[in-house]
Motif scaffolding. Structure first.
Motif, PDB file in Angstrom:
ATOM      1  N   ASP A 118      60.923  69.949  38.826  1.00 65.57           N
ATOM      2  CA  ASP A 118      60.966  70.805  40.003  1.00 65.57           C
ATOM      3  C   ASP A 118      61.425  72.211  39.614  1.00 65.57           C
ATOM      4  OD1 ASP A 118      62.881  71.870  42.392  1.00 65.57           O
ATOM      5  OD2 ASP A 118      61.170  70.753  43.193  1.00 65.57           O
ATOM      6  N   TRP A 120      63.581  74.244  40.941  1.00 60.91           N
ATOM      7  CA  TRP A 120      65.024  74.465  40.969  1.00 60.91           C
ATOM      8  C   TRP A 120      65.708  73.805  39.779  1.00 60.91           C
ATOM      9  CZ3 TRP A 120      66.180  78.212  44.103  1.00 60.91           C
ATOM     10  CH2 TRP A 120      65.364  78.431  45.221  1.00 60.91           C
ATOM     11  N   GLU A 121      65.185  72.688  39.338  1.00 60.82           N
ATOM     12  CA  GLU A 121      65.701  72.062  38.116  1.00 60.82           C
ATOM     13  C   GLU A 121      65.390  72.923  36.903  1.00 60.82           C
ATOM     14  OE1 GLU A 121      65.094  67.398  39.539  1.00 60.82           O
ATOM     15  OE2 GLU A 121      63.540  68.423  38.372  1.00 60.82           O
ATOM     16  N   LEU A 123      64.926  76.132  36.905  1.00 65.57           N
ATOM     17  CA  LEU A 123      65.734  77.352  36.969  1.00 65.57           C
ATOM     18  C   LEU A 123      67.088  77.131  36.305  1.00 65.57           C
ATOM     19  CD1 LEU A 123      66.110  80.252  37.993  1.00 65.57           C
ATOM     20  CD2 LEU A 123      66.916  79.299  40.164  1.00 65.57           C
ATOM     21  N   PRO A 182      57.148  77.448  43.122  1.00 71.98           N
ATOM     22  CA  PRO A 182      58.327  76.793  43.714  1.00 71.98           C
ATOM     23  C   PRO A 182      57.914  75.990  44.936  1.00 71.98           C
ATOM     24  CG  PRO A 182      58.773  79.106  43.252  1.00 71.98           C
ATOM     25  CD  PRO A 182      57.304  78.907  43.062  1.00 71.98           C
ATOM     26  N   TRP A 188      60.653  69.793  49.352  1.00 77.50           N
ATOM     27  CA  TRP A 188      61.729  69.522  48.410  1.00 77.50           C
ATOM     28  C   TRP A 188      62.545  68.316  48.842  1.00 77.50           C
ATOM     29  CZ3 TRP A 188      66.793  72.557  47.544  1.00 77.50           C
ATOM     30  CH2 TRP A 188      67.316  72.239  46.289  1.00 77.50           C
ATOM     31  N   LEU A 220      62.965  85.299  47.123  1.00 76.94           N
ATOM     32  CA  LEU A 220      63.594  84.457  46.106  1.00 76.94           C
ATOM     33  C   LEU A 220      64.271  85.324  45.049  1.00 76.94           C
ATOM     34  CD1 LEU A 220      64.109  81.705  44.783  1.00 76.94           C
ATOM     35  CD2 LEU A 220      61.817  81.864  43.761  1.00 76.94           C
ATOM     36  N   SER A 285      56.883  81.565  37.658  1.00 74.68           N
ATOM     37  CA  SER A 285      56.502  80.718  38.788  1.00 74.68           C
ATOM     38  C   SER A 285      55.509  81.406  39.709  1.00 74.68           C
ATOM     39  CB  SER A 285      57.749  80.308  39.579  1.00 74.68           C
ATOM     40  OG  SER A 285      58.282  81.418  40.299  1.00 74.68           O
TER      41      SER A 285
END
Length: 395
Positions: A118, A120-121, A123, A182, A188, A220, A285
Motif C-alpha cells: 500500500d 502509506w506502507e 511511504l 495512492p 484503504w 497530499l 505515485s
C-alpha cells in the motif's frame, strides 16, 4: 543625510528591504500566541484554496496550475526543507541530494509494482530506506569538510543515477512503469459509505487519486510539507538544532566544547535524506512511471540554489526560494527559447540584490557579514556585502 542620498538606488532598496524584514521579525517575536496561531491557520487556508482556477489563470497561464503546484513547486519546497537541514542548519554542503529523491521514487516503484504494498506502507518504508542511505553515505564521509565533502556527495548522486540506468532488475534506462496511485480513503481501511465521496474542496474530491487531476496530489504534498515544517522547526529549537548551529559556525570549537559533531552531522544527513525520500515517494505515485533521467544532477543544484536564494538556515526563506525557482520558469514559458536565459538573469539580479538570500535568519546574515558561509571551507569564502563610510555599517 548626504551619505544616504548619494548611495546608489540598489543599496537604498536593499537597506529598505532589510529594515522591513527586521521590523517584521520584531513584531513576530513579540506577537501573542493567539496571533501566531491565527496567522498559521490563515496560511493553511490560503494553501488549501491555492489551486483555484482564478489564481491559476494568472500564476500559470501556460501550465496546469494544480499539477504545477504539486510538482515542481510542492516537490521543490519539500526537498528544500530537507536540504536546508543539511546545508542551512548543519552547514554541510551536499551536491548529491537528488540521490535520496531517487531512492524514494524507486522505492515507491519497486514496492508498489513488485511487492504490491500500500502507498502509506511504502511511504514509511521509503522514508526509512532514504534515511538509511543517508547514514550509509555519511558514516564514511562526514569526517571530510567543505569541497571534499561536496565532491563525495556529488559522486554519490551520480552513482545512484548510473546504477539505476544500468540495473536491469529495476528497468535500466527504461525505468519502471505501472506505479500504483495512492488509494482513496474508501479503498484503504474505511468502509465505502459515501461520506468521503461527498467531501470536496472547490469541486475537487481530495481523497480520490487518478492520473489526470493534480489537486489531490497537491493536498497530499501539502500535508507532508506541513509535517516537515513542524518537525524541522522543533528540531531547530531543540538541543539538536543548537548543536547543528555550533557545528555550522565553527566545528573545531564545537568539538572542543564537547559536542559530538560526527553524531549530529550524521543525524542531519539522515533527516534530510528522509524528507527527500518522502518527496520521491509522492512524486512517483503521481508520475505512474519513472526513469533514471528524472533524477539528474541539475536537480540537486536547483534545490541548493533555492536554499541559498531564499536564505539558507531560515525555513520561510528557504520555502520562498523554492517557490520562486519552481514557479518563475513556468510563468515565463511563453518566452519559449529565451525562457532559461531570462530565468538565469532573474536569479542573478536577486542574488545581486540580496547576496545573503531573500529572507535569511539574523544569525545566518551575521555569519555571512563576517565572511563565514557556514558550509565548511567553501562557505567561509563567501562574504556578505559590507558598506564602509561615515554613518554606515555592515548590512
Amino acid at each position: 543625510m548626504n551619505d544616504s542620498t548619494n548611495r546608489n538606488p540598489l543599496a537604498r532598496a536593499r537597506d529598505g528591504y532589510s529594515s522591513f524584514l527586521d521590523s517584521l521579525r520584531d513584531r513576530w517575536a513579540t506577537a501573542p500566541r493567539w496571533v501566531r496561531w491565527v496567522v498559521y491557520l490563515l496560511l493553511i487556508v490560503v494553501a488549501i484554496i491555492l489551486p483555484a482556477d482564478g489564481i491559476g489563470s494568472f500564476m500559470s497561464p501556460y501550465t496546469d496550475w494544480p499539477t504545477l503546484l504539486f510538482f515542481p513547486i510542492g516537490g521543490y519546497i519539500l526537498l528544500a526543507i530537507g536540504l536546508n537541514v543539511v546545508v542551512g542548519q548543519a552547514g554541510l554542503l551536499d551536491l548529491g541530494y537528488v540521490a535520496f529523491f531517487a531512492i524514494g521514487g524507486y522505492g515507491m516503484a519497486m514496492l508498489g509494482t513488485k511487492a504490491g504494498l500500500d502507498f502509506w506502507e511504502i511511504l514509511v518504508l521509503g522514508v526509512l530506506l532514504s534515511a538509511g542511505s543517508g547514514i550509509l553515505l555519511g558514516a564514511p564521509t562526514l569526517r571530510l569538510r567543505g569541497d571534499y565533502l561536496a565532491i563525495v556527495t556529488l559522486g554519490f548522486g551520480e552513482i545512484v543515477r548510473i546504477t539505476a540506468n544500468n540495473w536491469n532488475y529495476i528497468g535500466g534506462p527504461n525505468g519502471i512503469g505501472g506505479i500504483p496511485h495512492p488509494p482513496t480513503l474508501t479503498e484503504w481501511t474505511i468502509p465505502d459509505n459515501g461520506l468521503f465521496d461527498a467531501i470536496g474542496i472547490g469541486g475537487v474530491q481530495p481523497f480520490k487519486y487518478g492520473a489526470l487531476d493534480g489537486k489531490p496530489y497537491y493536498y497530499l504534498m501539502l500535508f507532508l510539507i506541513v509535517l516537515a515544517i513542524i518537525f524541522a522547526k522543533r528540531l531547530e529549537n531543540s538541543r539538536v538544532g543548537r548543536a547543528w548551529a555550533s557545528i555550522r559556525e565553527d566545528e573545531d570549537a564545537a568539538e572542543l566544547m564537547g559536542v559530538p559533531t560526527f553524531k549530529f552531522k550524521l543525524a542531519a544527513f539522515a533527516i534530510g535524506a528522509a524528507i527527500g525520500g518522502a518527496s520521491g515517494v509522492v512524486y512517483a505515485s503521481q508520475a505512474v512511471s519513472i526513469i533514471p533521467t528524472n533524477f539528474p544532477f541539475i536537480l540537486s543544484a536547483t534545490i541548493l540554489a533555492a536554499v541559498v536564494l531564499g536564505g539558507s538556515g531560515n525555513l520561510p526563506g528557504v520555502m520562498l526560494g523554492a517557490f520562486l525557482v519552481a514557479w518563475i520558469p513556468e510563468r515565463i514559458r511563453g518566452l519559449q527559447e529565451y525562457r532559461v536565459l531570462v530565468f538565469g538573469g532573474v536569479l542573478v539580479l536577486l542574488m545581486v540584490f540580496r547576496p545573503e538570500g531573500l529572507w535569511p535568519s539574523r544569525r545566518r546574515k551575521a555569519e555571512l557579514a563576517e565572511g563565514e558561509g557556514g558550509m565548511g571551507s567553501m562557505g567561509a569564502e563567501v562574504g556578505g556585502p559590507v558598506t564602509v563610510g561615515a554613518g554606515e555599517g555592515a548590512e
